[in-house]
Design an enzyme around this catalytic site. Structure first.
Site, PDB file in Angstrom:
ATOM      1  N   SER A   1      13.845  56.809 -31.392  1.00  0.00           N
ATOM      2  CA  SER A   1      14.952  57.088 -32.310  1.00  0.00           C
ATOM      3  C   SER A   1      15.835  58.252 -31.878  1.00  0.00           C
ATOM      4  O   SER A   1      16.925  58.431 -32.432  1.00  0.00           O
ATOM      5  CB  SER A   1      14.404  57.367 -33.715  1.00  0.00           C
ATOM      6  OG  SER A   1      13.662  58.567 -33.731  1.00  0.00           O
TER       7      SER A   1
ATOM      8  N   LYS B   1      13.935  64.343 -35.596  1.00  0.00           N
ATOM      9  CA  LYS B   1      15.321  63.992 -35.936  1.00  0.00           C
ATOM     10  C   LYS B   1      16.237  65.191 -35.720  1.00  0.00           C
ATOM     11  O   LYS B   1      15.786  66.303 -35.456  1.00  0.00           O
ATOM     12  CB  LYS B   1      15.420  63.537 -37.400  1.00  0.00           C
ATOM     13  CG  LYS B   1      14.501  62.394 -37.775  1.00  0.00           C
ATOM     14  CD  LYS B   1      14.833  61.102 -37.043  1.00  0.00           C
ATOM     15  CE  LYS B   1      13.834  60.003 -37.368  1.00  0.00           C
ATOM     16  NZ  LYS B   1      14.068  58.769 -36.596  1.00  0.00           N
TER      17      LYS B   1
END
Length: 268
Positions: free
Chosen positions: A131, A175
């Site tokens: 991701s 993230k």
């Protein structure tokens, strides 16, 4: 008198009052140094644990460090008392004690310092997701800073996903922080995500409605205190705030600062 001179006396099986005195002082200095380092680490670890600074490390490791450093404070203190009350002869025996103390001191101080660092300041982590491509790749090995960390815009962070709160399987995410408390967040007519009026991302059509749902009830369209909006750099393949909503500050545990394998470099 140097250690080389003392070693020569020992090899020649000679005794010397001056050599014994010099060697005893060196042993005392080494034991005292261990005592000071262990005491400092014990004190700092105890204060950090009592104040409950936010870290990724569990309480068990913190208590282990406190117990271990306290143990070496006691042992080194007893050693100093013994050395100040006892005369050790002959010189060969004293020299063996010096080498033993030298080795133990080096290993113990190194162990305590390393344990202190990985308990309160940094730890290593491995990436198991895509991701954050292209910034991070699967199986990248990272160094992560954790002590009393406050998230900042564009920081790449490690997040603990509390299954009970976020309603998904408990895990850890890596993230990027894009929205801070007090930031205005919106989706425009072109399905672009805006933070403080600046376009951050072209939202995939499949995520437009979910993002609008998350921001619909925000007071004046501003991110609430204690919450953050995070995204993965891999727009098309990231499970992030677009899906699970705003992230609590308490769940943002650490900042990724460095990659050491397979590539080496600072993470920005």
């Amino acid at each position: 008198m140097t250690l080389k001179d003392i070693a020569l006396l020992v090899s020649n099986q000679e005794d010397s009052a001056e050599a014994s005195q010099t060697l005893t002082k060196k042993i005392i200095v080494k034991v005292a140094t261990l005592n000071v380092v262990a005491l400092l680490i014990f004190g700092v670890a105890l204060v950090y644990t009592i104040r409950d600074y936010q870290t990724f490390t569990g309480s068990t490791q913190k208590y282990l460090l406190i117990i271990l450093s306290g143990f070496f404070v006691v042992i080194s203190t007893l050693g100093l008392v013994y050395l100040n009350r006892t005369t050790i002869t002959p010189l060969a025996k004293l020299f063996k004690l010096f080498k033993w103390v030298d080795t133990v001191q080096f290993l113990t101080i190194s162990l305590l310092i390393v344990l202190h660092i990985i308990t309160f300041y940094v730890f290593t982590a491995e990436v198991f997701q895509s991701s954050m491509n292209p910034t991070l790749q699967q199986h990248d090995r990272l160094i992560v800073y954790q002590f009393d960390y406050t998230p900042k815009r564009n920081d790449v962070v490690v997040i603990f996903i509390d299954g009970d709160y976020y309603g998904i399987d408990e895990s850890h995410y890596v993230k990027r922080v894009v929205g801070l408390p007090g930031d205005t967040i919106a989706v425009n007519a072109s399905n672009q995500l805006l933070i403080n009026g600046i376009v951050v991302q072209d939202l995939p059509l499949s995520q437009v409605d979910s993002v609008k749902d998350w921001i619909e009830f925000l007071p004046e369209g501003k991110i609430m205190d204690g919450f953050y909006f995070v995204l993965g750099d891999n727009v098309a393949n990231s499970h992030d705030s677009r899906n699970i909503g705003f992230i609590r500050e308490q769940d943002i545990k650490a900042k990724v600062i460095f990659r050491f394998y397979p590539k080496v470099g600072v993470i920005e």
